[in-house]
Design an enzyme around this catalytic site. Sequence first.
Site, short mmCIF file in Angstrom:
data_model
loop_
_atom_site.label_atom_id
_atom_site.label_comp_id
_atom_site.label_asym_id
_atom_site.label_seq_id
_atom_site.Cartn_x
_atom_site.Cartn_y
_atom_site.Cartn_z
N ASP A 67 19.65 -2.09 32.59
CA ASP A 67 18.40 -1.76 31.91
C ASP A 67 18.23 -2.51 30.60
OD1 ASP A 67 20.49 -0.37 30.73
OD2 ASP A 67 19.80 1.60 31.34
N ASN A 136 22.47 14.51 30.53
CA ASN A 136 21.58 15.20 31.47
C ASN A 136 21.72 14.63 32.89
OD1 ASN A 136 20.40 12.72 31.28
ND2 ASN A 136 18.43 13.43 30.49
N HIS A 138 21.61 11.41 33.71
CA HIS A 138 20.87 10.17 34.02
C HIS A 138 21.82 9.01 34.31
CE1 HIS A 138 20.47 8.95 29.47
NE2 HIS A 138 21.47 8.27 30.01
N GLU A 143 15.82 9.11 34.25
CA GLU A 143 15.96 10.46 33.74
C GLU A 143 15.73 11.47 34.86
OE1 GLU A 143 17.04 10.99 30.83
OE2 GLU A 143 16.65 9.11 29.76
C1 F6R Z 1 23.38 2.07 29.87
C2 F6R Z 1 22.74 3.11 30.65
C3 F6R Z 1 22.89 4.58 30.36
C4 F6R Z 1 24.26 4.95 29.79
C5 F6R Z 1 24.32 6.45 29.51
C6 F6R Z 1 25.62 6.83 28.82
O1 F6R Z 1 23.06 0.78 30.36
O2 F6R Z 1 22.04 2.76 31.53
O3 F6R Z 1 22.64 5.30 31.55
O4 F6R Z 1 25.26 4.59 30.69
O5 F6R Z 1 23.26 6.83 28.69
O6 F6R Z 1 25.63 6.27 27.55
P1 F6R Z 1 26.95 6.28 26.64
O7 F6R Z 1 27.97 5.47 27.33
O8 F6R Z 1 26.51 5.66 25.34
O9 F6R Z 1 27.34 7.71 26.51
#
Ligand code: F6R
Length: 261
Positions: A67, A136, A138, A143
């Site tokens: 992303d 959550n 995701h 989301e």
């Molecule tokens: C990152 C992404 C997100 C993260 C998730 C966890 O490219 O797509 O889904 O993997 O938000 O983030 P962290 O590792 O910062 O807890």
Amino acid sequence: MKVIRVENYEQVSENAAELVLREWQANRKIVLGLATGATPVGFYRQLIERHREEQLDFSQITTFNLDEYYPIARNHQQSFYMFMQEHFFRHVTIDPARIHILSGEAADVEAECSSFEHRIAATGGIDVQILGIGQNGHIGFNEPGTPFRSITHKVILTDNTIQANAHFFAEAAEVPRHALTMGIETIMRSKKIVLLASGKAKAKAVQQALHGSVTEEVPASVLQNHPDVTFILDREAAAIIGGESPYAPTGDSCWIEDNRR
Ligand code: F6R
């Protein structure tokens, strides 16, 4: 699904790097799906160290990132493009032409998303996709409520996500309101998926992803439908998944729990 339980963050990172390097040794032209965020930083650090110590040459691999914020300038300090340069790409031998990151500068978003899908397909598909997980549930920027059939698309960031990311920017108003992300179906088309999680803040999402019902309200629960998924979890992230399996030492000899139902 396979679950590798280790003690701490360092061991999550070591095991993830070991797993990916094993796949790379079998296929130097591997196509990797990569993630940003706090979780994979140690994994990239491990790959960089191994690259230096063993003179590994990654110049034939192809990468696709999950992303990117939208809109955001490529050279903005908080773009995922810059994150990847800083934490991985600039430290290893990698061919810039084989790096694919959705453009936060694209004028035509639909064309950008569909070109991204085509580029993935043209490589023969992602061999190993690395994922983190949101509190959550995701995955990518998908989301809760995102259709499982979604492919690469533009999303509106939730207030929660904007607040969670605000400390990286000068102020919350600077956080982009949108992002481009691989869809859930895009992720599910990967041949192998490796999800990393560390810390107690992730325990509930991990438990729901592994053992909860498969629902669009918990995007990561879709992984139960994939034939080749490995979760690498530290003690805190695995705290409420149950099971009696011992904690794995680092390296190859991990304890692997097969919880496929
Ligand atoms: C990152 C992404 C997100 C993260 C998730 C966890 O490219 O797509 O889904 O993997 O938000 O983030 P962290 O590792 O910062 O807890």
